[in-house]
Design a protein around this motif. Structure first.
Motif, PDB file in Angstrom:
ATOM      1  N   PRO A   1      -4.303  -3.870   5.310  1.00  0.00           N
ATOM      2  CA  PRO A   1      -3.794  -2.674   6.000  1.00  0.00           C
ATOM      3  C   PRO A   1      -3.316  -1.632   4.990  1.00  0.00           C
ATOM      4  CG  PRO A   1      -2.224  -4.483   6.151  1.00  0.00           C
ATOM      5  CD  PRO A   1      -3.470  -5.031   5.499  1.00  0.00           C
ATOM      6  N   ARG A   2      -3.366  -0.383   5.414  1.00  0.00           N
ATOM      7  CA  ARG A   2      -2.863   0.705   4.565  1.00  0.00           C
ATOM      8  C   ARG A   2      -1.396   0.444   4.233  1.00  0.00           C
ATOM      9  NH1 ARG A   2      -5.053   5.918   4.328  1.00  0.00           N
ATOM     10  NH2 ARG A   2      -7.121   6.000   5.259  1.00  0.00           N
ATOM     11  N   PRO A   3      -1.003   0.698   3.017  1.00  0.00           N
ATOM     12  CA  PRO A   3       0.412   0.510   2.685  1.00  0.00           C
ATOM     13  C   PRO A   3       1.265   1.591   3.344  1.00  0.00           C
ATOM     14  CG  PRO A   3      -0.806   1.401   0.820  1.00  0.00           C
ATOM     15  CD  PRO A   3      -1.810   1.107   1.879  1.00  0.00           C
ATOM     16  N   GLY A   4       2.455   1.191   3.739  1.00  0.00           N
ATOM     17  CA  GLY A   4       3.410   2.146   4.308  1.00  0.00           C
ATOM     18  C   GLY A   4       4.428   2.482   3.236  1.00  0.00           C
ATOM     19  N   ALA A   5       5.694   2.316   3.586  1.00  0.00           N
ATOM     20  CA  ALA A   5       6.768   2.564   2.619  1.00  0.00           C
ATOM     21  C   ALA A   5       6.698   1.542   1.485  1.00  0.00           C
ATOM     22  CB  ALA A   5       8.121   2.496   3.315  1.00  0.00           C
ATOM     23  N   GLN A   6       6.227   0.338   1.812  1.00  0.00           N
ATOM     24  CA  GLN A   6       6.052  -0.719   0.808  1.00  0.00           C
ATOM     25  C   GLN A   6       4.562  -0.981   0.626  1.00  0.00           C
ATOM     26  OE1 GLN A   6       8.449  -2.309  -0.953  1.00  0.00           O
ATOM     27  NE2 GLN A   6       9.943  -0.941  -0.005  1.00  0.00           N
ATOM     28  N   PRO A   7       4.157  -1.428  -0.557  1.00  0.00           N
ATOM     29  CA  PRO A   7       2.749  -1.763  -0.766  1.00  0.00           C
ATOM     30  C   PRO A   7       2.319  -2.936   0.119  1.00  0.00           C
ATOM     31  CG  PRO A   7       3.942  -1.663  -2.858  1.00  0.00           C
ATOM     32  CD  PRO A   7       4.959  -1.589  -1.764  1.00  0.00           C
ATOM     33  N   SER A   8       1.049  -2.984   0.449  1.00  0.00           N
ATOM     34  CA  SER A   8       0.480  -4.142   1.149  1.00  0.00           C
ATOM     35  C   SER A   8       0.172  -5.187   0.091  1.00  0.00           C
ATOM     36  CB  SER A   8      -0.806  -3.755   1.869  1.00  0.00           C
ATOM     37  OG  SER A   8      -0.553  -2.895   2.936  1.00  0.00           O
ATOM     38  N   VAL A   9       0.496  -6.439   0.381  1.00  0.00           N
ATOM     39  CA  VAL A   9       0.255  -7.519  -0.577  1.00  0.00           C
ATOM     40  C   VAL A   9      -0.430  -8.662   0.152  1.00  0.00           C
ATOM     41  CG1 VAL A   9       1.307  -9.154  -2.193  1.00  0.00           C
ATOM     42  CG2 VAL A   9       2.314  -6.888  -1.903  1.00  0.00           C
ATOM     43  N   ASP A  10      -1.456  -9.210  -0.474  1.00  0.00           N
ATOM     44  CA  ASP A  10      -2.132 -10.368   0.092  1.00  0.00           C
ATOM     45  C   ASP A  10      -2.797 -11.136  -1.042  1.00  0.00           C
ATOM     46  OD1 ASP A  10      -3.011 -12.178   1.963  1.00  0.00           O
ATOM     47  OD2 ASP A  10      -4.080 -10.718   3.183  1.00  0.00           O
ATOM     48  N   GLY A  11      -3.231 -12.330  -0.747  1.00  0.00           N
ATOM     49  CA  GLY A  11      -3.888 -13.156  -1.754  1.00  0.00           C
ATOM     50  C   GLY A  11      -5.053 -13.899  -1.148  1.00  0.00           C
ATOM     51  N   ILE A  12      -5.940 -14.352  -2.024  1.00  0.00           N
ATOM     52  CA  ILE A  12      -7.121 -15.075  -1.572  1.00  0.00           C
ATOM     53  C   ILE A  12      -7.481 -16.153  -2.585  1.00  0.00           C
ATOM     54  CG2 ILE A  12      -8.705 -13.412  -2.626  1.00  0.00           C
ATOM     55  CD1 ILE A  12     -10.586 -13.924  -0.246  1.00  0.00           C
ATOM     56  N   ALA A  13      -7.817 -17.324  -2.068  1.00  0.00           N
ATOM     57  CA  ALA A  13      -8.298 -18.412  -2.921  1.00  0.00           C
ATOM     58  C   ALA A  13      -9.796 -18.235  -3.099  1.00  0.00           C
ATOM     59  CB  ALA A  13      -7.988 -19.763  -2.283  1.00  0.00           C
ATOM     60  N   THR A  14     -10.275 -18.395  -4.312  1.00  0.00           N
ATOM     61  CA  THR A  14     -11.704 -18.241  -4.575  1.00  0.00           C
ATOM     62  C   THR A  14     -12.396 -19.598  -4.540  1.00  0.00           C
ATOM     63  OG1 THR A  14     -11.546 -18.528  -6.972  1.00  0.00           O
ATOM     64  CG2 THR A  14     -11.176 -16.292  -6.102  1.00  0.00           C
ATOM     65  N   ALA A  15     -13.710 -19.570  -4.479  1.00  0.00           N
ATOM     66  CA  ALA A  15     -14.492 -20.802  -4.476  1.00  0.00           C
ATOM     67  C   ALA A  15     -14.304 -21.574  -5.774  1.00  0.00           C
ATOM     68  CB  ALA A  15     -15.970 -20.489  -4.262  1.00  0.00           C
ATOM     69  N   ALA A  16     -13.944 -20.885  -6.843  1.00  0.00           N
ATOM     70  CA  ALA A  16     -13.738 -21.530  -8.146  1.00  0.00           C
ATOM     71  C   ALA A  16     -12.376 -22.200  -8.244  1.00  0.00           C
ATOM     72  CB  ALA A  16     -13.888 -20.507  -9.268  1.00  0.00           C
ATOM     73  N   GLY A  17     -11.532 -22.027  -7.215  1.00  0.00           N
ATOM     74  CA  GLY A  17     -10.214 -22.650  -7.229  1.00  0.00           C
ATOM     75  C   GLY A  17      -9.114 -21.734  -7.729  1.00  0.00           C
ATOM     76  N   ASP A  18      -9.459 -20.506  -8.074  1.00  0.00           N
ATOM     77  CA  ASP A  18      -8.465 -19.534  -8.514  1.00  0.00           C
ATOM     78  C   ASP A  18      -7.788 -18.910  -7.300  1.00  0.00           C
ATOM     79  OD1 ASP A  18      -9.272 -19.892 -11.192  1.00  0.00           O
ATOM     80  OD2 ASP A  18     -10.855 -18.400 -10.956  1.00  0.00           O
ATOM     81  N   PHE A  19      -6.700 -18.199  -7.553  1.00  0.00           N
ATOM     82  CA  PHE A  19      -6.016 -17.472  -6.491  1.00  0.00           C
ATOM     83  C   PHE A  19      -5.798 -16.059  -7.003  1.00  0.00           C
ATOM     84  CE2 PHE A  19      -2.704 -16.048  -3.655  1.00  0.00           C
ATOM     85  CZ  PHE A  19      -3.050 -16.659  -2.449  1.00  0.00           C
ATOM     86  N   ILE A  20      -6.263 -15.092  -6.245  1.00  0.00           N
ATOM     87  CA  ILE A  20      -6.156 -13.691  -6.641  1.00  0.00           C
ATOM     88  C   ILE A  20      -5.165 -13.007  -5.715  1.00  0.00           C
ATOM     89  CG2 ILE A  20      -7.397 -11.501  -6.810  1.00  0.00           C
ATOM     90  CD1 ILE A  20      -9.911 -13.123  -7.416  1.00  0.00           C
ATOM     91  N   ILE A  21      -4.254 -12.236  -6.320  1.00  0.00           N
ATOM     92  CA  ILE A  21      -3.272 -11.479  -5.538  1.00  0.00           C
ATOM     93  C   ILE A  21      -3.592 -10.004  -5.683  1.00  0.00           C
ATOM     94  CG2 ILE A  21      -0.839 -10.884  -5.291  1.00  0.00           C
ATOM     95  CD1 ILE A  21      -0.199 -13.675  -6.421  1.00  0.00           C
ATOM     96  N   VAL A  22      -3.596  -9.313  -4.554  1.00  0.00           N
ATOM     97  CA  VAL A  22      -3.844  -7.871  -4.549  1.00  0.00           C
ATOM     98  C   VAL A  22      -2.610  -7.183  -3.981  1.00  0.00           C
ATOM     99  CG1 VAL A  22      -5.258  -6.015  -3.589  1.00  0.00           C
ATOM    100  CG2 VAL A  22      -6.336  -8.163  -4.285  1.00  0.00           C
ATOM    101  N   ARG A  23      -2.151  -6.192  -4.708  1.00  0.00           N
ATOM    102  CA  ARG A  23      -1.021  -5.358  -4.265  1.00  0.00           C
ATOM    103  C   ARG A  23      -1.570  -3.947  -4.115  1.00  0.00           C
ATOM    104  NH1 ARG A  23       2.893  -2.456  -7.308  1.00  0.00           N
ATOM    105  NH2 ARG A  23       4.819  -2.160  -6.140  1.00  0.00           N
ATOM    106  N   LEU A  24      -1.741  -3.530  -2.877  1.00  0.00           N
ATOM    107  CA  LEU A  24      -2.348  -2.240  -2.561  1.00  0.00           C
ATOM    108  C   LEU A  24      -1.245  -1.208  -2.377  1.00  0.00           C
ATOM    109  CD1 LEU A  24      -5.019  -0.755  -1.848  1.00  0.00           C
ATOM    110  CD2 LEU A  24      -4.618  -1.465   0.526  1.00  0.00           C
ATOM    111  N   THR A  25      -1.246  -0.187  -3.237  1.00  0.00           N
ATOM    112  CA  THR A  25      -0.171   0.798  -3.199  1.00  0.00           C
ATOM    113  C   THR A  25      -0.589   2.108  -2.556  1.00  0.00           C
ATOM    114  OG1 THR A  25      -0.753   1.576  -5.416  1.00  0.00           O
ATOM    115  CG2 THR A  25       0.949  -0.146  -5.253  1.00  0.00           C
ATOM    116  N   GLN A  26      -1.882   2.385  -2.536  1.00  0.00           N
ATOM    117  CA  GLN A  26      -2.326   3.677  -2.016  1.00  0.00           C
ATOM    118  C   GLN A  26      -3.780   3.580  -1.574  1.00  0.00           C
ATOM    119  OE1 GLN A  26      -2.016   6.743  -4.950  1.00  0.00           O
ATOM    120  NE2 GLN A  26      -2.812   8.338  -3.625  1.00  0.00           N
ATOM    121  N   VAL A  27      -4.105   4.327  -0.528  1.00  0.00           N
ATOM    122  CA  VAL A  27      -5.484   4.454  -0.065  1.00  0.00           C
ATOM    123  C   VAL A  27      -5.822   5.929  -0.088  1.00  0.00           C
ATOM    124  CG1 VAL A  27      -7.060   4.149   1.884  1.00  0.00           C
ATOM    125  CG2 VAL A  27      -5.343   2.395   1.386  1.00  0.00           C
TER     126      VAL A  27
END
Length: 168
Positions: A131-157
């Motif tokens: 989702p578009r970030p509001g007053a606070q950034p949007s934050v989410d994470g995803i596990a990859t097929a390789a077993g890693d975990f990626i975190i994304v912090r979206l601050t602006q669209v």
């Protein structure tokens, strides 16, 4: 074991490879659509080994490696979700990453279809689903097929400018 293989995990390829005509008849398959009309393939079985139970000693190392990888993936996912929770509470991304022993990379002007150097495809897909970030950034994470975990912090669209949008 074929789910992670784009070719062998394709249901059309699997269906053809195990069809009576191809598997037992030794014939080539029909031309198969493997990528929504962008790629085709023909399957021919050169050798077929019937599945059989293997002795534990023959598979011990592979089983142990699979269990270790599964546990590591689970631990990575749990740690990743904990870090996502900290970031959602407003913690600094650099501090959270530093305390966890990870590096944090900032990317700006990432585009949906461009292949920006260094931007992981999983991170890109996640960012454009968030989702578009509001007053606070949007934050989410995803596990990859390789077993890693990626975190994304979206601050602006950034919306496209009307001058750059075409009918195409």
């Amino acid at each position: 074991g074929v789910a992670d293989n784009a070719v062998l995990g394709n249901p059309n390829i699997l269906r053809a490879a195990f069809s009576e005509d191809v598997l037992r008849g030794g014939n080539n398959s029909e031309v198969l659509d493997v990528d929504g009309g962008n790629a085709v393939a023909v399957v021919r079985v050169l050798e077929h080994k019937v599945s059989a139970e293997q002795p534990l000693e023959a598979v011990r190392e592979a089983v142990e490696a699979a269990i270790k990888a599964e546990r590591a993936t689970k631990a990575s996912r749990e740690a990743g979700h904990a870090l996502v929770a900290q970031l959602r509470e407003g913690a600094s991304a650099l501090e959270v990453a530093g305390e966890a022993g990870f590096t944090w990379a900032d990317y700006t002007a990432v585009q949906r279809t461009a292949s920006d150097a260094g931007v992981d495809a999983n991170a890109r897909q996640l960012a454009f689903k968030m989702p578009r970030p509001g007053a606070q950034p949007s934050v989410d994470g995803i596990a990859t097929a390789a077993g890693d975990f990626i975190i994304v912090r979206l601050t602006q669209v950034a919306d496209p400018q009307a001058s750059t949008v075409t009918e195409d």
